[in-house]
Structure formats: structure tokens, C-alpha cells
Design a protein around this motif. Structure first.
Motif, PDB file in Angstrom:
ATOM      1  N   GLU A   1      -6.789   9.601  -1.190  1.00  0.00           N
ATOM      2  CA  GLU A   1      -7.154   8.214  -0.856  1.00  0.00           C
ATOM      3  C   GLU A   1      -8.304   8.168   0.151  1.00  0.00           C
ATOM      4  OE1 GLU A   1      -2.612   6.487  -1.524  1.00  0.00           O
ATOM      5  OE2 GLU A   1      -3.452   6.690   0.502  1.00  0.00           O
TER       6      GLU A   1
ATOM      7  N   GLU B   1       0.839  -1.212   0.000  1.00  0.00           N
ATOM      8  CA  GLU B   1       0.000   0.000   0.000  1.00  0.00           C
ATOM      9  C   GLU B   1       0.872   1.260   0.000  1.00  0.00           C
ATOM     10  OE1 GLU B   1      -3.139  -0.229  -0.423  1.00  0.00           O
ATOM     11  OE2 GLU B   1      -3.269  -2.391  -0.151  1.00  0.00           O
TER      12      GLU B   1
ATOM     13  N   VAL C   1      -9.718   1.646   6.473  1.00  0.00           N
ATOM     14  CA  VAL C   1     -10.181   0.268   6.693  1.00  0.00           C
ATOM     15  C   VAL C   1      -9.876  -0.169   8.125  1.00  0.00           C
ATOM     16  CG1 VAL C   1      -9.817  -2.140   6.034  1.00  0.00           C
ATOM     17  CG2 VAL C   1     -10.002  -0.383   4.268  1.00  0.00           C
TER      18      VAL C   1
ATOM     19  N   ASN D   1      -6.184   4.643   2.393  1.00  0.00           N
ATOM     20  CA  ASN D   1      -7.292   3.691   2.383  1.00  0.00           C
ATOM     21  C   ASN D   1      -7.112   2.633   3.471  1.00  0.00           C
ATOM     22  OD1 ASN D   1      -9.613   2.275   1.033  1.00  0.00           O
ATOM     23  ND2 ASN D   1      -8.035   0.717   0.804  1.00  0.00           N
TER      24      ASN D   1
ATOM     25  N   SER E   1     -11.659   8.814  -2.089  1.00  0.00           N
ATOM     26  CA  SER E   1     -12.086   7.682  -2.921  1.00  0.00           C
ATOM     27  C   SER E   1     -10.878   6.892  -3.390  1.00  0.00           C
ATOM     28  CB  SER E   1     -12.867   8.188  -4.131  1.00  0.00           C
ATOM     29  OG  SER E   1     -13.186   7.111  -4.978  1.00  0.00           O
ATOM     30  N   SER E   2     -10.685   5.733  -2.808  1.00  0.00           N
ATOM     31  CA  SER E   2      -9.620   4.849  -3.260  1.00  0.00           C
ATOM     32  C   SER E   2      -9.783   3.484  -2.627  1.00  0.00           C
ATOM     33  CB  SER E   2      -8.251   5.440  -2.885  1.00  0.00           C
ATOM     34  OG  SER E   2      -7.215   4.581  -3.346  1.00  0.00           O
ATOM     35  N   ASN E   3      -9.336   2.486  -3.346  1.00  0.00           N
ATOM     36  CA  ASN E   3      -9.348   1.125  -2.803  1.00  0.00           C
ATOM     37  C   ASN E   3      -7.947   0.649  -2.471  1.00  0.00           C
ATOM     38  OD1 ASN E   3     -12.166   0.793  -3.078  1.00  0.00           O
ATOM     39  ND2 ASN E   3     -11.894   0.389  -5.274  1.00  0.00           N
ATOM     40  N   GLU E   4      -6.986   1.561  -2.540  1.00  0.00           N
ATOM     41  CA  GLU E   4      -5.602   1.187  -2.246  1.00  0.00           C
ATOM     42  C   GLU E   4      -4.848   2.386  -1.693  1.00  0.00           C
ATOM     43  OE1 GLU E   4      -4.068  -0.157  -5.945  1.00  0.00           O
ATOM     44  OE2 GLU E   4      -4.518   1.710  -6.994  1.00  0.00           O
TER      45      GLU E   4
ATOM     46  N   THR F   1     -12.157   8.494 -10.210  1.00  0.00           N
ATOM     47  CA  THR F   1     -11.614   7.838  -9.019  1.00  0.00           C
ATOM     48  C   THR F   1     -10.230   7.235  -9.253  1.00  0.00           C
ATOM     49  OG1 THR F   1     -12.731   5.794  -9.653  1.00  0.00           O
ATOM     50  CG2 THR F   1     -13.924   7.260  -8.162  1.00  0.00           C
TER      51      THR F   1
END
Length: 256
Positions: free
Chosen positions: A198, A59, A212, A208, A201-204, A120
Motif C-alpha cells: 500500500e 480501510e 495521507v 495508504n 501504490s494504493s489508494n486504499e 497497481t
């Protein structure tokens, strides 16, 4: 190579400061019986860092690329703009107040708009990192260009140097220490900008991962992500500082 007492002091004092901070941290938790969900012990953060090291590196690589690309964008766009506003009183009066107004806007408030405009993908993170890192490079470079010693400009005029020769051989080298100073600030701000992107909007990325970990009440992992961000910022700052040290002999030569 001879190790001087000054070098030992520069290494020893930060370590002592860190140890003191860890002792105070541990003492506060023990004294007030703070739950781990609120504030984990230093050892728990260390264990979370070691156990999740591959994840943090993976990451961290994403955040690193976003930060570096955002900084490079700010650098290569900021230098020409600084040259323009320092060379032209009209451009300075037109755009310098707008630059200050842009800097005064909270970037967290702008981030959702940038997300709508750029999507995104990595583009929106680069744009936010650029926006955060842009201002110190422009301001410090413009200040350096305006601070060129008058006697050097008089010397250039006496030998009938062209405008380009005066800029390239006198003004820009004299402004380089200011450019480096602005870059030191900008490179750490670029990390903050990438993390803001991040968050939105981010998945990594480490930003992020921090979100999480917070949503899962995994406080040790959240602190491990913060520790990774601190290491990343320090490493990038060290790269710019190394460039500064490498160029110092040239700075001295230009001044003389």
C-alpha cells in the motif's frame, strides 16, 4: 467457570504494561513540551481513533483482506514446497539456499518491481504479503518434517506402511506444531507485506491512510492508523493461536 490466578495475571500484566507506557508517553510530552505535529498526546490519538472509526474500519478491511489472502497463498504454496525440500536431498540442496537468498532481499526494494510486473491492483499487494510470509512457513514446516521421532518412523517401517501413509499419519501430524509456529510469525508478517504494498501504490488500505495522514501533518490520525494496524495484527495472531489451542489435544494424541 473458575477464573484462576494465572488467568488474572495474564490479563493484568499486559494492561499494567500498557498503562506504564502511556504514562511515560504523556510524561515525555509534558516534560519536553513536544509539539503535536511531532508526537501527539495519547488522548489526542484516542480522540482521532474514535472520530475516524468508520474510516479506520473501512480501510482496515482492505488491509485485512490483502493480509489474509497473502497468508493463505503463502500457506498453501509453502507447505508443498517444504514437503518437497524435506523429502529430497537434491531439491533441498538446489532450492534451500535460494530461499534464504530470497529472504535476505529487502522487500521494500522488490516492491516497485512487483508493481511493474503485476500492476497497481490487489495482485501486487498479495504478492508482497506472500513473499514476506512465505519463508517462515517453509522453514518451520521443513524443520518439523525432519524432526519426526525416529521410533515412530521405525514403527511405520515395521508395519510396512507406504510412503504416503508414513507422511500423512506420522510425519505431517508430528510437524504440525512447527507449522503452527511458522504460521504465527507469517500472519503478522503478511500484515507488514500488505502495508508495504500500500505504501508503494494504493489508494486504499491502512498503509495508504498512514501516508495521507503524514502528508497532511495529521499526526493523531497517523497514530490512529498505526493503532488499527496493531489491533489487526493481534487479531490475526489470535486466530492462529486459537487454532493452535484447538489442535493441542490432537498433538498430544499423535505424540503418544
Amino acid at each position: 467457570m473458575k477464573i484462576t490466578s494465572e488467568a488474572v495475571t495474564r490479563v493484568a500484566y499486559p494492561i499494567l504494561g500498557l498503562l506504564l507506557l502511556l504514562l511515560l508517553w504523556q510524561g515525555y510530552i509534558v516534560l519536553f513540551d513536544v509539539p503535536q505535529a511531532v508526537l501527539p498526546r495519547p488522548l489526542a490519538v484516542w480522540n482521532a481513533t474514535i472520530n475516524n472509526l468508520p474510516l479506520l474500519i473501512s480501510e482496515g478491511r482492505v488491509t485485512l483482506l490483502e493480509s489474509v489472502y497473502g497468508f493463505l497463498l503463502a500457506f498453501f504454496l509453502g507447505i508443498p514446497i517444504a514437503v518437497a525440500i524435506s523429502s529430497s536431498r537434491t531439491l533441498n540442496l538446489m532450492f534451500y539456499p535460494l530461499l534464504i537468498a530470497t529472504q535476505a532481499l529487502p522487500k521494500v526494494a522488490l516492491a516497485p518491481l512487483i508493481l511493474v510486473w503485476l500492476g497497481t491492483g490487489i495482485e501486487s499487494k498479495l504478492a508482497i504479503a506472500w513473499l514476506v510470509a512465505f519463508f517462515p512457513i517453509v522453514v518451520d514446516t521443513a524443520t518439523g518434517l525432519r524432526s519426526t521421532p525416529a521410533e515412530m518412523l521405525d514403527l511405520a517401517a515395521s508395519v510396512r506402511a507406504t510412503g504416503w501413509q508414513t507422511f500423512w499419519k506420522i510425519k505431517f501430524p508430528a510437524a504440525l506444531p512447527f507449522v503452527i509456529t511458522g504460521s504465527k510469525v507469517a500472519i503478522t508478517l503478511a500484515v507488514i507485506g500488505a502495508v508495504i504494498g500500500e505504501f508503494i501504490s494504493s489508494n486504499e488500505g491502512l498503509g495508504n491512510l498512514l501516508l495521507v495522514a503524514n502528508s497532511q501533518v495529521n499526526t493523531p490520525l497517523a497514530f490512529a492508523a498505526l493503532l488499527a494496524l496493531a489491533v489487526l495484527g493481534m487479531a490475526l495472531y489470535a486466530v492462529v493461536a486459537f487454532v493452535d489451542i484447538a489442535l493441542k489435544p490432537w498433538f498430544s494424541e499423535v505424540r503418544h
